[in-house]
Design a protein around this motif. Structure first.
Motif, PDB file in Angstrom:
ATOM      1  N   ALA A   1     -34.289  31.178  72.572  1.00 36.66           N
ATOM      2  CA  ALA A   1     -33.530  30.354  73.130  1.00 36.66           C
ATOM      3  C   ALA A   1     -31.977  30.603  73.004  1.00 36.66           C
ATOM      4  O   ALA A   1     -31.196  30.389  73.781  1.00 36.66           O
ATOM      5  CB  ALA A   1     -33.899  29.066  72.260  1.00 36.66           C
ATOM      6  N   TYR A   2     -31.722  31.607  71.917  1.00 37.25           N
ATOM      7  CA  TYR A   2     -30.003  31.706  71.819  1.00 37.25           C
ATOM      8  C   TYR A   2     -29.775  32.975  72.512  1.00 37.25           C
ATOM      9  O   TYR A   2     -28.771  33.452  72.541  1.00 37.25           O
ATOM     10  CB  TYR A   2     -29.909  32.064  70.243  1.00 37.25           C
ATOM     11  CG  TYR A   2     -29.651  30.373  69.853  1.00 37.25           C
ATOM     12  CD1 TYR A   2     -28.663  29.329  70.018  1.00 37.25           C
ATOM     13  CD2 TYR A   2     -30.628  30.011  68.689  1.00 37.25           C
ATOM     14  CE1 TYR A   2     -28.444  28.158  69.671  1.00 37.25           C
ATOM     15  CE2 TYR A   2     -30.727  28.822  68.239  1.00 37.25           C
ATOM     16  CZ  TYR A   2     -29.614  27.977  68.544  1.00 37.25           C
ATOM     17  OH  TYR A   2     -29.489  26.487  67.971  1.00 37.25           O
ATOM     18  N   ILE A   3     -30.563  33.669  73.394  1.00 33.46           N
ATOM     19  CA  ILE A   3     -30.264  34.895  74.087  1.00 33.46           C
ATOM     20  C   ILE A   3     -29.711  34.198  75.630  1.00 33.46           C
ATOM     21  O   ILE A   3     -30.556  33.503  76.252  1.00 33.46           O
ATOM     22  CB  ILE A   3     -31.516  35.637  74.416  1.00 33.46           C
ATOM     23  CG1 ILE A   3     -32.045  36.225  73.034  1.00 33.46           C
ATOM     24  CG2 ILE A   3     -31.199  36.651  75.398  1.00 33.46           C
ATOM     25  CD1 ILE A   3     -33.209  37.067  73.116  1.00 33.46           C
ATOM     26  N   ALA A   4     -28.593  34.312  75.567  1.00 40.68           N
ATOM     27  CA  ALA A   4     -27.996  33.522  76.727  1.00 40.68           C
ATOM     28  C   ALA A   4     -28.376  33.829  77.916  1.00 40.68           C
ATOM     29  O   ALA A   4     -28.863  35.162  78.233  1.00 40.68           O
ATOM     30  CB  ALA A   4     -26.241  33.660  76.427  1.00 40.68           C
ATOM     31  N   GLU A   5     -28.466  33.285  79.104  1.00 39.06           N
ATOM     32  CA  GLU A   5     -28.928  33.514  80.600  1.00 39.06           C
ATOM     33  C   GLU A   5     -27.814  32.603  81.525  1.00 39.06           C
ATOM     34  O   GLU A   5     -27.354  31.614  80.828  1.00 39.06           O
ATOM     35  CB  GLU A   5     -30.321  32.973  80.864  1.00 39.06           C
ATOM     36  CG  GLU A   5     -31.367  33.690  79.984  1.00 39.06           C
ATOM     37  CD  GLU A   5     -31.844  35.041  80.260  1.00 39.06           C
ATOM     38  OE1 GLU A   5     -31.222  35.628  81.289  1.00 39.06           O
ATOM     39  OE2 GLU A   5     -32.591  35.577  79.635  1.00 39.06           O
ATOM     40  N   ASN A   6     -27.676  33.366  82.414  1.00 33.91           N
ATOM     41  CA  ASN A   6     -26.774  32.691  83.562  1.00 33.91           C
ATOM     42  C   ASN A   6     -27.528  31.666  84.414  1.00 33.91           C
ATOM     43  O   ASN A   6     -26.782  30.723  84.655  1.00 33.91           O
ATOM     44  CB  ASN A   6     -26.428  33.515  84.545  1.00 33.91           C
ATOM     45  CG  ASN A   6     -25.540  34.776  83.838  1.00 33.91           C
ATOM     46  OD1 ASN A   6     -24.684  34.413  82.895  1.00 33.91           O
ATOM     47  ND2 ASN A   6     -25.326  36.211  84.294  1.00 33.91           N
ATOM     48  N   SER A   7     -28.663  31.797  84.168  1.00 29.82           N
ATOM     49  CA  SER A   7     -29.537  30.447  85.221  1.00 29.82           C
ATOM     50  C   SER A   7     -30.612  29.908  83.952  1.00 29.82           C
ATOM     51  O   SER A   7     -30.868  30.582  82.909  1.00 29.82           O
ATOM     52  CB  SER A   7     -30.094  31.034  86.257  1.00 29.82           C
ATOM     53  OG  SER A   7     -30.855  32.121  86.004  1.00 29.82           O
ATOM     54  N   GLU A   8     -31.190  29.135  84.539  1.00 30.79           N
ATOM     55  CA  GLU A   8     -32.237  28.383  83.646  1.00 30.79           C
ATOM     56  C   GLU A   8     -33.348  29.392  82.990  1.00 30.79           C
ATOM     57  O   GLU A   8     -33.886  30.055  83.790  1.00 30.79           O
ATOM     58  CB  GLU A   8     -32.684  27.272  84.256  1.00 30.79           C
ATOM     59  CG  GLU A   8     -33.703  26.156  83.590  1.00 30.79           C
ATOM     60  CD  GLU A   8     -34.206  25.043  84.264  1.00 30.79           C
ATOM     61  OE1 GLU A   8     -35.259  24.891  84.723  1.00 30.79           O
ATOM     62  OE2 GLU A   8     -33.425  24.015  84.568  1.00 30.79           O
ATOM     63  N   LYS A   9     -33.717  29.032  81.757  1.00 29.16           N
ATOM     64  CA  LYS A   9     -34.609  29.883  81.271  1.00 29.16           C
ATOM     65  C   LYS A   9     -35.585  28.624  80.738  1.00 29.16           C
ATOM     66  O   LYS A   9     -35.271  27.908  79.895  1.00 29.16           O
ATOM     67  CB  LYS A   9     -34.199  30.867  80.160  1.00 29.16           C
ATOM     68  CG  LYS A   9     -35.219  31.702  79.355  1.00 29.16           C
ATOM     69  CD  LYS A   9     -34.729  32.783  78.868  1.00 29.16           C
ATOM     70  CE  LYS A   9     -33.843  32.370  77.561  1.00 29.16           C
ATOM     71  NZ  LYS A   9     -33.604  33.349  76.623  1.00 29.16           N
ATOM     72  N   LEU A  10     -37.189  29.012  81.027  1.00 28.91           N
ATOM     73  CA  LEU A  10     -38.040  28.117  80.443  1.00 28.91           C
ATOM     74  C   LEU A  10     -38.844  28.742  79.421  1.00 28.91           C
ATOM     75  O   LEU A  10     -39.512  29.930  79.543  1.00 28.91           O
ATOM     76  CB  LEU A  10     -38.814  27.666  81.608  1.00 28.91           C
ATOM     77  CG  LEU A  10     -40.102  26.505  81.588  1.00 28.91           C
ATOM     78  CD1 LEU A  10     -39.696  25.374  80.776  1.00 28.91           C
ATOM     79  CD2 LEU A  10     -40.702  26.515  82.610  1.00 28.91           C
ATOM     80  N   LEU A  11     -38.866  28.071  78.334  1.00 30.76           N
ATOM     81  CA  LEU A  11     -39.444  28.590  77.122  1.00 30.76           C
ATOM     82  C   LEU A  11     -40.827  27.752  77.183  1.00 30.76           C
ATOM     83  O   LEU A  11     -40.864  26.640  76.847  1.00 30.76           O
ATOM     84  CB  LEU A  11     -39.105  28.569  75.737  1.00 30.76           C
ATOM     85  CG  LEU A  11     -37.533  29.076  75.810  1.00 30.76           C
ATOM     86  CD1 LEU A  11     -36.848  29.093  74.459  1.00 30.76           C
ATOM     87  CD2 LEU A  11     -37.609  30.632  76.350  1.00 30.76           C
ATOM     88  N   VAL A  12     -42.300  28.429  77.148  1.00 29.13           N
ATOM     89  CA  VAL A  12     -43.447  27.733  77.258  1.00 29.13           C
ATOM     90  C   VAL A  12     -44.179  27.975  76.042  1.00 29.13           C
ATOM     91  O   VAL A  12     -44.650  29.339  75.757  1.00 29.13           O
ATOM     92  CB  VAL A  12     -44.310  28.135  78.610  1.00 29.13           C
ATOM     93  CG1 VAL A  12     -45.416  27.279  78.510  1.00 29.13           C
ATOM     94  CG2 VAL A  12     -43.394  28.200  79.760  1.00 29.13           C
ATOM     95  N   VAL A  13     -44.330  27.123  75.194  1.00 32.92           N
ATOM     96  CA  VAL A  13     -45.064  27.304  74.057  1.00 32.92           C
ATOM     97  C   VAL A  13     -46.538  26.561  73.987  1.00 32.92           C
ATOM     98  O   VAL A  13     -46.658  25.269  74.337  1.00 32.92           O
ATOM     99  CB  VAL A  13     -44.330  26.575  72.646  1.00 32.92           C
ATOM    100  CG1 VAL A  13     -45.455  26.575  71.335  1.00 32.92           C
ATOM    101  CG2 VAL A  13     -43.047  27.003  72.501  1.00 32.92           C
ATOM    102  N   MET A  14     -47.541  27.486  73.818  1.00 32.51           N
ATOM    103  CA  MET A  14     -48.954  27.106  74.064  1.00 32.51           C
ATOM    104  C   MET A  14     -49.666  27.330  72.834  1.00 32.51           C
ATOM    105  O   MET A  14     -49.677  28.568  72.365  1.00 32.51           O
ATOM    106  CB  MET A  14     -49.827  27.494  75.262  1.00 32.51           C
ATOM    107  CG  MET A  14     -49.022  27.443  76.407  1.00 32.51           C
ATOM    108  SD  MET A  14     -49.905  28.348  77.877  1.00 32.51           S
ATOM    109  CE  MET A  14     -48.993  27.980  79.438  1.00 32.51           C
ATOM    110  N   ALA A  15     -50.505  26.304  72.239  1.00 33.97           N
ATOM    111  CA  ALA A  15     -51.233  26.543  71.061  1.00 33.97           C
ATOM    112  C   ALA A  15     -52.161  25.493  70.802  1.00 33.97           C
ATOM    113  O   ALA A  15     -52.102  24.198  71.257  1.00 33.97           O
ATOM    114  CB  ALA A  15     -50.210  26.682  69.993  1.00 33.97           C
ATOM    115  N   LYS A  16     -53.214  25.854  69.983  1.00 35.05           N
ATOM    116  CA  LYS A  16     -54.355  24.928  69.828  1.00 35.05           C
ATOM    117  C   LYS A  16     -54.011  24.122  68.581  1.00 35.05           C
ATOM    118  O   LYS A  16     -54.438  23.003  68.346  1.00 35.05           O
ATOM    119  CB  LYS A  16     -55.858  25.759  69.467  1.00 35.05           C
ATOM    120  CG  LYS A  16     -56.287  26.323  70.725  1.00 35.05           C
ATOM    121  CD  LYS A  16     -56.652  25.352  71.757  1.00 35.05           C
ATOM    122  CE  LYS A  16     -57.466  26.251  72.890  1.00 35.05           C
ATOM    123  NZ  LYS A  16     -58.586  26.937  72.387  1.00 35.05           N
TER     124      LYS A  16
END
Length: 206
Positions: free
Chosen positions: A47-62
């Motif tokens: 999350a703290y790695i900067a991007e110029n446009s939107e970045k979506l972090l998807v967490v999937m777990a049981k």
């Protein structure tokens, strides 16, 4: 798009949908059986790695460990610029109220009718057991009884037998739980259902 919680049992379908909707370069997937503190640290670092446009972090777990959720809480409350989250799980009750209150929830679970065994647990007969097992074997051969259906069937048998007045000890209830786990590992239906039904049959004869 807003950060959100997605309630689903089909993680693969959600992943495929997101890959169709968004540029794969700006998607980051974190998929695991148990979401642990070390997984949360990976998400936070990304999350703290900067991007110029939107970045979506998807967490999937049981399963989501409490300490891992607490670790994520601050970054969910105050995400870095351009960062959005999707947290996918099978039940919102797996997540802390503090996380649920900060994200919108999208429920994708399809409510379906419970599988019924059709067995008479008030007076279970051996011939009925053998007929039932043979039917499940045929369904399995025809690819109509997969591991998910078998898991549901085992759970239904436990529930139906209890509703019919069969009393199970803690060890016997644990056996049902183990059988569901074995079904997840693709154990054949007859190997799981035969001992369960014979156990119920013997209890009815006492």
């Amino acid at each position: 798009m807003h950060s959100k919680i997605v309630i689903t049992s089909d993680f693969e379908a959600l992943k495929e949908e997101l890959l169709r909707l968004y540029d794969p370069n700006f998607l980051r997937f974190f998929i695991t059986e148990d979401f642990l503190l070390e997984n949360a640290k990976e998400v936070i670092a990304e999350a703290y790695i900067a991007e110029n446009s939107e970045k979506l972090l998807v967490v999937m777990a049981k399963n989501f460990r409490i300490e891992a959720q607490n670790s994520l809480l601050k970054i969910i409350e105050e995400p870095p610029r351009n960062i959005k989250f999707i947290i996918a799980c099978e039940s919102k009750n797996m997540l802390l109220q503090t996380i649920r209150s900060r994200l919108i929830t999208e429920n994708r679970l399809i409510k379906k009718e419970r599988i019924k065994s059709g067995l008479n647990f008030t007076r279970l007969e051996l011939k009925e057991i053998y007929r039932f097992i043979d039917e499940q074997i045929e369904l399995e051969r025809a690819d109509k009884l997969g591991k998910n259906e078998l898991k549901e069937l085992i759970s239904s048998i436990a529930l139906e037998a209890s509703e019919a007045g069969v009393k199970f000890s803690q060890d016997e209830l644990s056996y049902f739980y183990k059988a569901v786990k074995l079904a997840e590992l693709n154990t054949k239906s007859h190997a799981l259902l035969t001992p369960i039904l014979l156990m119920i049959y013997e209890k009815g004869r006492r």
